[in-house]
Design an enzyme around this catalytic site. Structure first.
Site, PDB file in Angstrom:
ATOM      1  N   GLU A  75      31.326  48.951  38.932  1.00 30.95           N
ATOM      2  CA  GLU A  75      31.791  48.515  36.720  1.00 30.95           C
ATOM      3  C   GLU A  75      32.874  47.334  37.132  1.00 30.95           C
ATOM      4  O   GLU A  75      33.652  47.331  37.661  1.00 30.95           O
ATOM      5  CB  GLU A  75      32.730  49.964  37.000  1.00 30.95           C
TER       6      GLU A  75
ATOM      7  N   LYS B 280      42.076  52.414  47.478  1.00 34.20           N
ATOM      8  CA  LYS B 280      42.913  51.290  47.266  1.00 34.20           C
ATOM      9  C   LYS B 280      43.354  51.075  45.411  1.00 34.20           C
ATOM     10  O   LYS B 280      42.100  50.502  45.052  1.00 34.20           O
ATOM     11  CB  LYS B 280      42.769  50.384  48.056  1.00 34.20           C
TER      12      LYS B 280
ATOM     13  N   GLU C 100      34.686  35.547  30.647  1.00 34.66           N
ATOM     14  CA  GLU C 100      36.007  36.894  30.172  1.00 34.66           C
ATOM     15  C   GLU C 100      36.560  36.017  30.595  1.00 34.66           C
ATOM     16  O   GLU C 100      37.018  35.852  31.587  1.00 34.66           O
ATOM     17  CB  GLU C 100      35.865  37.585  31.655  1.00 34.66           C
TER      18      GLU C 100
ATOM     19  N   CYS D 258      38.044  45.962  29.175  1.00 35.90           N
ATOM     20  CA  CYS D 258      37.103  45.812  30.009  1.00 35.90           C
ATOM     21  C   CYS D 258      36.459  45.784  28.739  1.00 35.90           C
ATOM     22  O   CYS D 258      34.858  45.599  28.538  1.00 35.90           O
ATOM     23  CB  CYS D 258      36.333  46.012  30.994  1.00 35.90           C
TER      24      CYS D 258
HETATM   25  P1  NDP Z   1      39.366  42.568  41.195  1.00 35.37           P
HETATM   26  O1  NDP Z   1      38.273  42.327  41.156  1.00 35.37           O
HETATM   27  O2  NDP Z   1      40.345  40.444  40.874  1.00 35.37           O
HETATM   28  O3  NDP Z   1      40.274  43.439  41.732  1.00 35.37           O
HETATM   29  C1  NDP Z   1      39.642  45.067  41.462  1.00 35.37           C
HETATM   30  C2  NDP Z   1      39.979  45.527  43.082  1.00 35.37           C
HETATM   31  O4  NDP Z   1      39.397  45.214  43.632  1.00 35.37           O
HETATM   32  C3  NDP Z   1      41.766  44.802  43.108  1.00 35.37           C
HETATM   33  O5  NDP Z   1      41.937  46.726  43.768  1.00 35.37           O
HETATM   34  C4  NDP Z   1      41.641  44.672  44.185  1.00 35.37           C
HETATM   35  O6  NDP Z   1      42.589  44.245  44.843  1.00 35.37           O
HETATM   36  C5  NDP Z   1      40.329  44.424  44.830  1.00 35.37           C
HETATM   37  N1  NDP Z   1      39.649  43.360  45.567  1.00 35.37           N
HETATM   38  C6  NDP Z   1      39.738  42.378  45.676  1.00 35.37           C
HETATM   39  N2  NDP Z   1      38.769  41.993  46.377  1.00 35.37           N
HETATM   40  C7  NDP Z   1      38.560  42.906  47.343  1.00 35.37           C
HETATM   41  C8  NDP Z   1      37.463  42.835  48.291  1.00 35.37           C
HETATM   42  N3  NDP Z   1      37.426  41.704  49.184  1.00 35.37           N
HETATM   43  N4  NDP Z   1      37.400  43.868  49.258  1.00 35.37           N
HETATM   44  C9  NDP Z   1      36.885  45.131  48.366  1.00 35.37           C
HETATM   45  N5  NDP Z   1      38.570  45.150  47.190  1.00 35.37           N
HETATM   46  C10 NDP Z   1      38.367  44.026  46.682  1.00 35.37           C
HETATM   47  O7  NDP Z   1      39.769  42.837  39.391  1.00 35.37           O
HETATM   48  P2  NDP Z   1      41.241  42.761  38.217  1.00 35.37           P
HETATM   49  O8  NDP Z   1      41.737  44.260  39.365  1.00 35.37           O
HETATM   50  O9  NDP Z   1      41.694  41.244  38.120  1.00 35.37           O
HETATM   51  O10 NDP Z   1      40.591  43.483  36.726  1.00 35.37           O
HETATM   52  C11 NDP Z   1      40.331  42.760  35.852  1.00 35.37           C
HETATM   53  C12 NDP Z   1      38.705  42.673  36.218  1.00 35.37           C
HETATM   54  O11 NDP Z   1      38.182  44.641  36.412  1.00 35.37           O
HETATM   55  C13 NDP Z   1      38.200  42.414  34.721  1.00 35.37           C
HETATM   56  O12 NDP Z   1      37.091  41.818  35.196  1.00 35.37           O
HETATM   57  C14 NDP Z   1      37.777  43.081  34.300  1.00 35.37           C
HETATM   58  O13 NDP Z   1      36.222  43.489  33.172  1.00 35.37           O
HETATM   59  C15 NDP Z   1      36.835  44.569  35.060  1.00 35.37           C
HETATM   60  N6  NDP Z   1      36.439  45.942  34.775  1.00 35.37           N
HETATM   61  C16 NDP Z   1      35.999  46.915  34.404  1.00 35.37           C
HETATM   62  C17 NDP Z   1      35.614  48.065  34.064  1.00 35.37           C
HETATM   63  C18 NDP Z   1      34.108  48.745  33.817  1.00 35.37           C
HETATM   64  O14 NDP Z   1      34.185  49.640  33.492  1.00 35.37           O
HETATM   65  N7  NDP Z   1      32.949  47.872  33.450  1.00 35.37           N
HETATM   66  C19 NDP Z   1      36.872  48.675  33.546  1.00 35.37           C
HETATM   67  C20 NDP Z   1      38.292  47.504  33.398  1.00 35.37           C
HETATM   68  C21 NDP Z   1      37.787  46.680  34.086  1.00 35.37           C
HETATM   69  P3  NDP Z   1      44.074  42.898  44.433  1.00 35.37           P
HETATM   70  O15 NDP Z   1      43.596  43.727  42.651  1.00 35.37           O
HETATM   71  O16 NDP Z   1      45.170  44.430  44.620  1.00 35.37           O
HETATM   72  O17 NDP Z   1      43.815  42.113  44.980  1.00 35.37           O
END
Ligand code: NDP
Length: 480
Positions: free
Chosen positions: A248, A173, A384, A282
């Site tokens: 991650e 997803k 963050e 990130c």
């Molecule tokens: P989110 O945590 O909001 O979302 C990440 C993914 O999880 C999206 O596909 C989201 O779907 C999905 N999601 C949300 N809630 C649920 C749930 N309850 N169950 C399953 N899936 C769920 O992150 P962001 O998209 O806002 O991305 C930014 C974040 O990602 C920052 O904190 C950044 O630091 C981190 N990040 C970390 C990296 C690493 O390698 N450590 C690399 C890149 C980013 P939807 O958005 O459709 O709701």
């Protein structure tokens, strides 16, 4: 208007409920396509397809799997222009960045794991004169892969490629914020001849479609990249089901600059490590610590350069800073800038939304922002922000800067600038982060372990680490 479709069992299909969400171009603020608002029923179909495809895919042999992954990589390369344009429109990032980084890296991910799986060997342990142990590593089953919006295809493929290479089938997803290149990838997989059900892509909301993947009893492993709060929720759902989990998560990365650094190189790279992708990587260094003797020199030179950064239409070749990903995200970042002022910070440049003319008049743009005068323990320096905002803090000793650098709940990446080799090692070993760059930033070797300490994650991606995650080890002991 284009309707994105799910990719289930080798076909592009509408969501069962026929419900769609708006997909907004962040540079214009306009809806430009529709995304399936998938539900647990769509996820059920995808998991069934992946489960049915698993026996053949996991036993078809690594050559067959590698060939298909390479074919997907070739098709990504051939469609570079279309994919880069789609990524830029969907995410707001400069087209030049999507073309030079995001899309080439997505094809590298497939190529890397097509090769990696052919070099992945398991261990044998000899008990002198008594027995031989060998470790058999097998694909686990249906992998759930959930990715964020900042590097959409790049991070999506970083999970899917090792999962498939290891012989798992996948239900993935992408975030509903940036679904377009995942949709284009499904078309590429069909063209590449990937067998039906091997990869399934379900679009929709995290708490609905994403949650249904994590909760599904037939998905025994979850690879997730996203925010720390979401990671906590995922872990709470998956832990009682004893799923394998790779998380991650977020970061609040320190960039530590000693007075003996190569100043020009450091300055050029620090501009990138602060503001690449509008600070929405990130790994961006958002807390810049500068040794006091060069603090004023750095501040002047840095602010001068930042003020010249061109914020503009992501499709314009001169644009260095595009739009941030969405209106809610823009408001979140602007809220942190306000908080920084309330906490006593001084805005040295930026600090505001940027209004553009023409097509981009309704877009979500923020001027690159530099703030000084904040305590290292204040919320601005602890939480963050994930946008084009950095803070400057002077320091007087290694001990002091290490205390400040390690003072957050996160531990993803750190950058150190010094020409003193001993100090580079010494400081690197004491920084609590999973990745340390010395005199560089974002120099990536895909073989290295990638991930964070503390609340930045659990487990590591990259190289054989990912292949270990996506396989189940079994020890076989044979008495001699
Ligand atoms: P989110 O945590 O909001 O979302 C990440 C993914 O999880 C999206 O596909 C989201 O779907 C999905 N999601 C949300 N809630 C649920 C749930 N309850 N169950 C399953 N899936 C769920 O992150 P962001 O998209 O806002 O991305 C930014 C974040 O990602 C920052 O904190 C950044 O630091 C981190 N990040 C970390 C990296 C690493 O390698 N450590 C690399 C890149 C980013 P939807 O958005 O459709 O709701």
């Amino acid at each position: 208007m284009l309707k994105i479709e799910n990719y289930i069992n080798g076909e592009l299909v509408a969501p069962i409920d026929q419900q769609y969400l708006d997909n907004i171009n962040p540079a214009t603020g306009q809806v430009y396509s529709l995304i399936p608002d998938s539900n647990a029923g769509d996820v059920e179909k995808a998991v069934k397809a992946a489960k049915d495809a698993f026996p053949d895919w996991s036993t078809c042999g690594i050559d067959t799997r590698a060939k298909l992954l390479n074919k997907i990589a070739d098709l990504i390369d051939q469609n570079l222009e279309e994919l880069a344009l789609a990524e830029s429109i969907d995410n707001g990032k400069p087209l030049s960045l999507a073309k030079s980084v995001d899309i080439p890296r997505a094809s590298s991910n497939f190529r890397f794991y097509a090769s990696g799986i052919q070099h992945f060997a398991s261990e044998a342990h000899f008990m002198e004169g008594t027995a031989i142990n060998y470790t058999k590593r097998s694909a686990v089953g249906v992998a759930g892969c959930i990715s964020p919006w900042n590097l959409p295809l790049y991070l999506f493929s970083w999970k899917i490629a090792p999962a498939l290479a290891a012989g798992n089938t996948v239900v993935a997803k992408p975030t509903e914020v940036t679904p377009m290149t995942a949709y284009l990838l499904s078309k590429i997989c069909i063209e590449a001849g990937l067998p039906n059900g091997v990869l399934n892509i379900v679009h929709g909301l995290g708490h609905k479609a994403g949650q249904a993947i994590v909760e599904h009893k037939d998905v025994p492993l979850i690879s997730f990249t996203g925010g720390t709060e979401t990671g906590k929720k995922l872990a709470a759902t998956a832990a009682p089901m004893f799923k394998k989990l790779s998380l991650e998560l977020g970061g609040k990365n320190p960039n530590i600059i000693f007075a003996d650094c190569d100043f020009d190189d450091m300055l050029k790279t620090t501009i990138r490590s602060s503001f690449a992708n509008q600070g929405q990587i990130c790994l961006c260094g958002s807390r810049i610590f500068i040794e006091r003797p060069i603090y004023e020199k750095f501040k002047k030179a840095f602010v001068e350069k930042v003020e010249k950064m061109h914020v503009g239409d992501p499709l314009d070749a001169n644009t260095k800073m595009g739009a941030v990903v969405s209106e809610p995200h823009m408001n979140k970042v602007l809220g942190y800038i306000k908080l920084a002022q309330e906490e006593g910070g001084t805005i040295l440049c930026g600090g505001n939304q940027v209004s553009l003319q023409g097509d981009c008049a309704g877009g979500f743009f923020i001027a690159p922002t530099v703030i000084e005068g904040l305590d290292y323990q204040c919320r601005t320096n602890q939480e963050e922000i994930f946008g084009p905002v950095v803070t400057l803090t002077p320091f007087d000793s290694e001990e002091e800067v290490l205390t400040m650098a390690n003072a957050t709940a996160y531990g993803l990446a750190a950058t150190i600038w010094t020409q003193d080799l001993k100090r580079a090692h010494r400081v690197a070993h004491q920084v609590k982060s999973g990745i340390v760059w010395v005199n560089c930033w974002l120099l990536r070797d895909l073989r290295t372990p990638f991930g964070g300490m503390k609340q930045s994650g659990v487990g590591r991606e990259g190289g054989f680490e990912a292949l270990r995650f996506f396989t189940e080890p079994q020890n076989v002991c044979i008495k001699l």
